[in-house]
Design a protein around this motif. Structure first.
Motif, PDB file in Angstrom:
ATOM      1  N   ARG A 370      50.455 -86.580  31.725  1.00 15.70           N
ATOM      2  CA  ARG A 370      52.187 -86.538  32.094  1.00 15.70           C
ATOM      3  C   ARG A 370      52.713 -85.806  30.511  1.00 15.70           C
ATOM      4  N   VAL A 371      52.376 -86.427  29.608  1.00 16.31           N
ATOM      5  CA  VAL A 371      53.060 -86.081  28.318  1.00 16.31           C
ATOM      6  C   VAL A 371      52.568 -84.680  28.099  1.00 16.31           C
ATOM      7  N   LEU A 372      51.441 -84.180  28.284  1.00 15.76           N
ATOM      8  CA  LEU A 372      50.987 -82.773  27.757  1.00 15.76           C
ATOM      9  C   LEU A 372      51.658 -81.882  29.009  1.00 15.76           C
ATOM     10  N   SER A 373      52.042 -82.233  30.173  1.00 17.84           N
ATOM     11  CA  SER A 373      52.713 -81.295  30.954  1.00 17.84           C
ATOM     12  C   SER A 373      54.086 -81.440  30.925  1.00 17.84           C
ATOM     13  N   GLY A 374      54.614 -81.931  30.020  1.00 16.21           N
ATOM     14  CA  GLY A 374      56.031 -82.026  29.772  1.00 16.21           C
ATOM     15  C   GLY A 374      56.930 -82.945  30.218  1.00 16.21           C
ATOM     16  N   LEU A 375      56.563 -83.945  31.414  1.00 17.24           N
ATOM     17  CA  LEU A 375      57.250 -84.587  32.208  1.00 17.24           C
ATOM     18  C   LEU A 375      58.090 -85.622  31.305  1.00 17.24           C
ATOM     19  N   ASN A 376      57.576 -86.137  30.254  1.00 18.30           N
ATOM     20  CA  ASN A 376      58.163 -87.174  29.328  1.00 18.30           C
ATOM     21  C   ASN A 376      59.115 -86.488  28.431  1.00 18.30           C
ATOM     22  N   PHE A 377      59.427 -85.290  28.396  1.00 19.34           N
ATOM     23  CA  PHE A 377      60.232 -84.623  27.047  1.00 19.34           C
ATOM     24  C   PHE A 377      61.517 -83.876  27.832  1.00 19.34           C
ATOM     25  N   GLU A 378      62.401 -83.575  27.390  1.00 18.36           N
ATOM     26  CA  GLU A 378      63.486 -82.790  27.440  1.00 18.36           C
ATOM     27  C   GLU A 378      63.821 -81.834  26.465  1.00 18.36           C
ATOM     28  N   ASN A 379      64.543 -80.860  26.792  1.00 15.98           N
ATOM     29  CA  ASN A 379      65.223 -79.681  25.867  1.00 15.98           C
ATOM     30  C   ASN A 379      65.964 -80.370  24.763  1.00 15.98           C
ATOM     31  N   CYS A 380      65.644 -80.307  23.488  1.00 14.79           N
ATOM     32  CA  CYS A 380      66.235 -80.681  22.506  1.00 14.79           C
ATOM     33  C   CYS A 380      67.842 -80.349  22.444  1.00 14.79           C
ATOM     34  N   VAL A 381      68.849 -81.198  22.080  1.00 10.48           N
ATOM     35  CA  VAL A 381      70.026 -80.873  21.765  1.00 10.48           C
ATOM     36  C   VAL A 381      70.434 -81.025  20.741  1.00 10.48           C
ATOM     37  N   SER A 382      71.013 -79.992  19.986  1.00  8.12           N
ATOM     38  CA  SER A 382      71.455 -79.976  18.688  1.00  8.12           C
ATOM     39  C   SER A 382      72.748 -81.083  18.658  1.00  8.12           C
ATOM     40  N   GLY A 383      72.252 -82.104  17.556  1.00 13.38           N
ATOM     41  CA  GLY A 383      73.410 -83.069  16.974  1.00 13.38           C
ATOM     42  C   GLY A 383      73.047 -84.497  18.194  1.00 13.38           C
ATOM     43  N   GLU A 384      72.149 -84.448  18.831  1.00 12.11           N
ATOM     44  CA  GLU A 384      72.086 -85.470  19.846  1.00 12.11           C
ATOM     45  C   GLU A 384      71.123 -86.629  19.058  1.00 12.11           C
ATOM     46  N   LYS A 385      71.427 -87.711  18.550  1.00 14.42           N
ATOM     47  CA  LYS A 385      70.719 -88.470  17.801  1.00 14.42           C
ATOM     48  C   LYS A 385      69.790 -89.254  18.492  1.00 14.42           C
ATOM     49  N   SER A 386      69.707 -89.234  19.916  1.00 13.07           N
ATOM     50  CA  SER A 386      68.522 -89.774  20.552  1.00 13.07           C
ATOM     51  C   SER A 386      67.300 -88.875  20.896  1.00 13.07           C
ATOM     52  N   HIS A 387      67.605 -87.501  20.385  1.00 16.31           N
ATOM     53  CA  HIS A 387      66.593 -86.511  20.501  1.00 16.31           C
ATOM     54  C   HIS A 387      65.618 -86.564  19.459  1.00 16.31           C
ATOM     55  N   ILE A 388      64.331 -86.721  19.459  1.00 15.13           N
ATOM     56  CA  ILE A 388      63.567 -86.458  18.270  1.00 15.13           C
ATOM     57  C   ILE A 388      62.443 -85.453  18.807  1.00 15.13           C
ATOM     58  N   HIS A 389      62.520 -84.339  17.791  1.00 17.99           N
ATOM     59  CA  HIS A 389      61.399 -83.334  17.914  1.00 17.99           C
ATOM     60  C   HIS A 389      59.940 -83.648  18.148  1.00 17.99           C
ATOM     61  N   HIS A 390      59.632 -83.002  19.174  1.00 12.57           N
ATOM     62  CA  HIS A 390      57.952 -83.373  19.638  1.00 12.57           C
ATOM     63  C   HIS A 390      57.232 -82.112  19.281  1.00 12.57           C
ATOM     64  N   HIS A 391      57.601 -81.214  20.046  1.00  7.74           N
ATOM     65  CA  HIS A 391      56.757 -79.743  20.061  1.00  7.74           C
ATOM     66  C   HIS A 391      57.670 -78.701  20.505  1.00  7.74           C
ATOM     67  N   PHE A 392      56.898 -77.393  20.294  1.00 11.80           N
ATOM     68  CA  PHE A 392      57.480 -76.246  20.823  1.00 11.80           C
ATOM     69  C   PHE A 392      56.713 -75.695  21.846  1.00 11.80           C
ATOM     70  N   GLU A 393      57.314 -75.137  22.713  1.00  9.09           N
ATOM     71  CA  GLU A 393      56.649 -74.408  23.767  1.00  9.09           C
ATOM     72  C   GLU A 393      57.215 -72.791  23.985  1.00  9.09           C
ATOM     73  N   LEU A 394      56.271 -72.059  24.415  1.00 10.68           N
ATOM     74  CA  LEU A 394      56.832 -70.794  24.743  1.00 10.68           C
ATOM     75  C   LEU A 394      55.936 -70.035  25.756  1.00 10.68           C
ATOM     76  N   ALA A 395      56.647 -69.688  26.683  1.00 16.13           N
ATOM     77  CA  ALA A 395      56.072 -69.045  27.945  1.00 16.13           C
ATOM     78  C   ALA A 395      56.551 -67.606  28.108  1.00 16.13           C
ATOM     79  N   LEU A 396      55.602 -66.716  28.491  1.00 16.38           N
ATOM     80  CA  LEU A 396      56.040 -65.351  28.592  1.00 16.38           C
ATOM     81  C   LEU A 396      55.810 -65.054  30.216  1.00 16.38           C
ATOM     82  N   VAL A 397      57.032 -64.410  30.852  1.00 15.00           N
ATOM     83  CA  VAL A 397      56.835 -63.965  32.252  1.00 15.00           C
ATOM     84  C   VAL A 397      56.992 -62.506  32.319  1.00 15.00           C
ATOM     85  N   ASN A 398      56.230 -62.116  33.233  1.00 12.65           N
ATOM     86  CA  ASN A 398      56.335 -60.458  33.865  1.00 12.65           C
ATOM     87  C   ASN A 398      55.853 -59.722  32.596  1.00 12.65           C
TER      88      ASN A 398
END
Length: 504
Positions: A370-398
Motif C-alpha cells: 500500500r505504501v509503495l502504491s501511494g495510498l498512505n501519502f498525499e501531495n505535499c502542501v507548502s507550509g503545512e506542518k503535518s506534512h513530512i516529505h517522503h518521496h518524489f514521483e514523476l509520470a509521463l503521459v502521452n
C-alpha cells in the motif's frame, strides 16, 4: 619612413636585423617598430592616415571573405538537405543507390590521400596499384549487398522463387575475394614489399570505415525509414548546434582545449551540441513517428514508390511512464522540484494514542504494498506542518516509447559519433590537407560531411536489434526454413506445432 608598410617586407627586415645584417645602432630601433603579432597591428591615432586606411581595408576584405564563405556554406548546406529529402521521398531503393554512390566517393577520397602522397613511388614501381584497391572495394561491397539481398528475399514469400539464384551469391563473393587476394600478392615488388603492405593495411582500414561500418545501413532503411532518417538527422543537428554553440560561447567558460586533433573544437560547442541534439531527438522523433512512410518496414524492391501501410510497432503508440522514486533520491531536492511535472508526496502526522505527542506514521511490513502504491501519502502542501516529505514521483503521459530510443541515439550522436569527425581531422592533419575534396563548395568532400555518419549507422542497427526488435524471425523466414527441411523433418515439425496449439 614610408606611409604604406608591407607586413611581409617588415618580417623580412626584422629577420635580417636579428641575424646581424643591419647596423647595430639602427637594428634596435627598426625591430621595435616591426609588429610581432596580430595584436600589435592596432593602429594608434598618430599613425599615418594611409597606413590606417590600408589596415582597415584588409580587415574589411577579411570580414567580407568570411561572410562570403558562410553564405556559400549555408546555401550549399540547404541544397544538400533538400536533395536528401528528395531521395528519402523517392523510396527505399533509391536511398540504397544513394548510399552506394556515397560509399564509392568516400572510398575514392580516402585512398587518394595516400596515393597522392606517394605518387612518385607508386607510378614508377607498383603495377596495378589502383586496380587492386578497387578490386578490394568491389569485393567488400558485393559481399555486403549480396548478404542484404538474400536477407530481403528470405523475408518476402513473393521473392522465394529467387532463392536458387541467390544461393550462388555467397560462392561468388568468395571467388572475388580469392581473385583479389591473388592479384594483390602477385603484384608485390621486391624492394617495395613493406610499402605495399602499408598501403594494403590502409586500404583495409578504409574498407572498415566505408563498408564495414555501413554494412547494415541498408537493413536500417528497410526496417523503416525512420531508422535511417532519425540517426542522420541527429548527427546533422549535433553538428549544427555544436557550431553555433562554439561560435557564441566558445572558450568563454572553459578555456582548456577540447581535443588536440581538432583545435577549433571547444567544450562549449561539445556540450551545447549535445543539449540541442537531445531536444531535437525528443521532438523530432515524435513528428517522424506520425508518418507511416517513415515508420512502416518493407521487404520489396520497388522502383516506383508507393504508399505504405502496416501494423505499427508498439513503440510508435502513446504510453505512460512512471519513474521509480529511487531515481530522484540521488539528486538534491531543490533540483528535483525544478523538474516539470514532478510530484512531491508526504506522510501525515497523527496524535499518539498513549502520550498525545505527534509522530510520523511508519508503514508496517504488512502495508508495504500500500505504501509503495501511494495510498498512505498525499501531495505535499507548502507550509503545512503535518506534512513530512517522503518521496518524489514523476509520470509521463502521452509519450511515445520511440522518443526514449531517440534520446539514446542522441546521446550516441553527441558523445561518440563526433569522434569519427576527429579521426577525419587527424587524417587531414597527418597529410597536410584542408579538405578531402572540393566537390561540395564550402563543405569540402563527401568524407568531410559524412565522417560522423558511419559509426552512427552501425550503432543504430545494434540498438534496433538489441532493444527494439529482439528477434529476427518472421513468417516468411519460417516458411523458407521449412522448405529446406527433409520430408521427415517437415512432418516432425508439423506434428510439434500441432501439439503446441493443443490446450491441456
Amino acid at each position: 619612413k614610408k606611409d604604406e608598410i608591407d607586413l611581409i617586407d617588415l618580417n623580412t627586415l626584422k629577420e635580417n636585423g636579428s641575424n646581424g645584417h643591419m647596423d647595430k645602432n639602427v637594428r634596435p630601433a627598426v625591430t621595435n617598430l616591426i609588429p610581432t603579432k596580430a595584436s600589435d597591428l592596432n593602429v594608434s591615432a598618430s599613425a599615418p592616415s594611409s597606413f590606417k586606411q590600408g589596415v582597415g581595408e584588409k580587415h574589411q576584405k577579411h570580414d567580407e571573405s568570411k561572410m562570403c564563405k558562410f553564405l556559400t556554406r549555408a546555401s550549399y548546406g540547404f541544397i544538400m538537405i533538400g536533395s536528401i529529402f528528395g531521395v528519402i521521398y523517392s523510396g527505399h531503393f533509391y536511398i540504397c543507390v544513394f548510399v552506394a554512390l556515397c560509399q564509392i566517393m568516400l572510398f575514392r577520397e580516402l585512398v587518394t590521400v595516400r596515393y597522392n602522397a606517394y605518387f612518385h613511388i607508386i607510378q614508377e614501381n607498383i603495377p596495378l596499384f589502383r586496380t587492386t584497391q578497387w578490386l578490394w572495394f568491389f569485393t567488400a561491397v558485393f559481399y555486403t549487398y549480396s548478404d542484404f539481398v538474400v536477407e530481403i528475399i528470405k523475408s518476402n514469400t513473393g521473392l522465394h522463387y529467387l532463392l536458387k539464384q541467390a544461393e550462388i551469391l555467397g560462392p561468388l563473393s568468395f571467388a572475388f575475394y580469392a581473385m583479389t587476394f591473388v592479384t594483390t600478392i602477385a603484384t608485390m615488388q621486391i624492394g617495395h614489399i613493406g610499402f605495399q603492405l602499408n598501403q594494403l593495411s590502409w586500404t583495409i582500414v578504409v574498407l572498415c570505415l566505408t563498408v564495414g561500418q555501413m554494412k547494415y545501413i541498408m537493413h536500417n532503411v528497410y526496417n523503416g525509414l525512420i531508422w535511417f532518417t532519425l540517426p542522420a538527422g541527429l548527427v546533422v543537428a549535433n553538428d549544427t548546434f555544436a557550431y553555433f554553440a562554439g561560435m557564441t560561447c566558445g572558450r568563454k567558460f572553459i578555456r582548456k582545449p577540447f581535443i588536440s586533433l581538432s583545435p577549433n573544437k571547444t567544450w562549449e560547442g561539445f556540450i551545447g551540441g549535445a543539449i540541442g541534439t537531445l531536444i531535437f531527438g525528443w521532438y523530432g522523433s515524435r513528428y517522424m513517428a506520425s508518418l507511416t512512410w517513415l515508420t512502416c518496414p518493407t521487404n520489396e524492391f520497388s522502383l516506383i514508390p508507393d504508399s505504405l501501410s502496416c501494423e505499427l510497432d508498439p513503440i510508435f503508440y502513446d504510453a505512460k511512464y512512471k519513474f521509480s522514486p529511487q531515481v530522484f533520491e540521488i539528486l538534491p531536492g531543490f533540483l528535483v522540484r525544478m523538474i516539470p511535472g514532478i510530484v512531491e508526496l508526504c506522510s501525515i502526522r497523527s496524535k499518539d494514542i498513549l502520550g498525545g505527542a505527534s509522530h510520523v506514521e511508519m508503514p508496517s511490513s504488512a502495508t508495504v504494498s500500500r505504501v509503495l502504491s501511494g495510498l498512505n501519502f498525499e501531495n505535499c502542501v507548502s507550509g503545512e506542518k503535518s506534512h513530512i516529505h517522503h518521496h518524489f514521483e514523476l509520470a509521463l503521459v502521452n509519450v511515445l516509447p520511440v522518443q526514449f530510443h531517440a534520446l539514446a541515439l542522441g546521446l550516441f550522436a553527441s558523445l561518440v559519433a563526433p569522434f569519427g569527425g576527429f579521426l577525419a581531422s587527424g587524417i587531414k592533419r597527418a597529410y597536410g590537407l584542408k579538405d578531402f575534396n572540393s566537390i561540395i563548395p564550402g563543405h569540402g568532400g563527401v568524407m568531410d560531411r559524412l565522417d560522423c555518419q558511419f559509426l552512427m549507422a552501425l550503432y543504430t542497427w545494434v540498438h534496433y536489434n538489441a532493444f527494439i526488435r529482439m528477434g529476427t524471425i518472421s513468417v516468411p523466414k519460417m516458411l523458407y526454413i521449412y522448405n529446406l527441411l527433409s520430408e521427415s523433418e517437415q512432418a516432425e515439425f508439423l506434428d510439434r506445432v500441432t501439439k503446441l496449439n493443443i490446450k491441456p
